[in-house]
Design an enzyme around this catalytic site. Structure first.
Site, mmCIF file in Angstrom:
data_model
loop_
_atom_site.group_PDB
_atom_site.id
_atom_site.type_symbol
_atom_site.label_atom_id
_atom_site.label_comp_id
_atom_site.label_asym_id
_atom_site.label_seq_id
_atom_site.Cartn_x
_atom_site.Cartn_y
_atom_site.Cartn_z
ATOM 1 N N TYR A 148 43.127 46.757 48.465
ATOM 2 C CA TYR A 148 42.349 46.935 47.232
ATOM 3 C C TYR A 148 42.693 45.855 46.197
ATOM 4 O O TYR A 148 41.794 45.273 45.572
ATOM 5 C CB TYR A 148 42.631 48.325 46.669
ATOM 6 N N TYR A 180 43.656 52.613 34.027
ATOM 7 C CA TYR A 180 43.483 53.985 34.493
ATOM 8 C C TYR A 180 42.504 54.714 33.575
ATOM 9 O O TYR A 180 42.747 54.866 32.380
ATOM 10 C CB TYR A 180 44.827 54.701 34.554
#
Length: 241
Positions: A148, A180
């Site tokens: 990723y 996040y």
């Protein structure tokens, strides 16, 4: 001035927030999806937006999907938001070729599959916006996410190179690198893990999908014509590039 906008992975999480923000800014929005039919139908009902299914990791499927999206939008796509992405996490010494290839196909190959068919039209019209969604982990790396992180770092390189090619033709290419964000996926983390993550964010909270949507609206607008090849880090100060 309203434009025709295509958002990949646009029916859930950050993608859904981008789709709604672009709609609210006066644009005609088509959302792509590849997964849950139930989630896509719920998105259609709640937003009134058109959602079309195809696999962004497939060149042939993107040809079909883009043609269908342009028909639905009533004209060519002016703004492409490459948001679709998946994770297949695992420590590198245990990572399988399938885990590597699946993430590269959806998270990185999709930028070529989606941008290449639309780019020439944008150049020909002298106006276009390509906005790519990377990640904080594409900037700093993340243990257990070599695939990723590599793909999302590639998104940044793609952005900077294509921005140089498109600039003199009126096509800007920019990147947003979220930290996040309070999506369902993040909220499903174990409480202690989530507390640890928030504790490492200087602003002491998760970001919201709407904050990412607002940044994309700016990059897609007329006022962003002098901004290209840039990476907007929206991570609460967790990583300062």
């Amino acid at each position: 001035m309203g434009r025709n906008v295509l958002v990949t992975g646009g029916t859930r999480g950050i993608g859904a927030a981008i789709s709604v923000a672009m709609r609210d800014a006066g644009h005609t929005v088509i959302a792509n999806y590849a997964g849950s039919e139930e989630a896509a139908q719920k998105f259609r009902e709640e937003t009134g937006l058109n959602a079309i299914k195809w696999d962004v990791g497939s060149w042939e499927d993107c040809q079909r999907g883009i043609a269908e999206a342009e028909t639905a939008a009533g004209g060519p796509i002016d703004v492409l938001v490459n948001n679709a992405g998946i994770t297949r996490d695992g420590m590198f010494h245990k990572m399988t070729p399938e885990q590597w290839a699946d993430v590269m196909r959806v998270d990185l190959d999709s930028l070529f599959n989606m941008s290449r068919p639309l780019y020439e039209g944008m150049r020909g019209r002298g106006w276009g916006r390509i906005i790519n969604i990377s990640s904080i982990n594409g900037q700093k790396g993340q243990m257990g996410q070599v695939n990723y992180s590599a793909a999302k770092a590639g998104v940044i390189g793609f952005t900077k190179a294509l921005a140089q090619e498109g600039a003199f033709k009126g096509v800007t290419v920019n990147c947003v690198a979220p930290g996040y964000i309070g999506t369902d996926m993040v909220a499903a983390m174990p409480e202690k893990v989530l507390e640890s993550i928030v504790g490492g964010i200087p602003v002491n909270r998760l970001g919201t999908p709407e904050e990412i949507g607002a940044a994309v609206v700016y990059l897609a607008g007329e006022d962003a014509g002098f901004m290209t090849g840039s990476v907007l880090s929206i991570n609460g100060g967790q990583y300062m590039a």
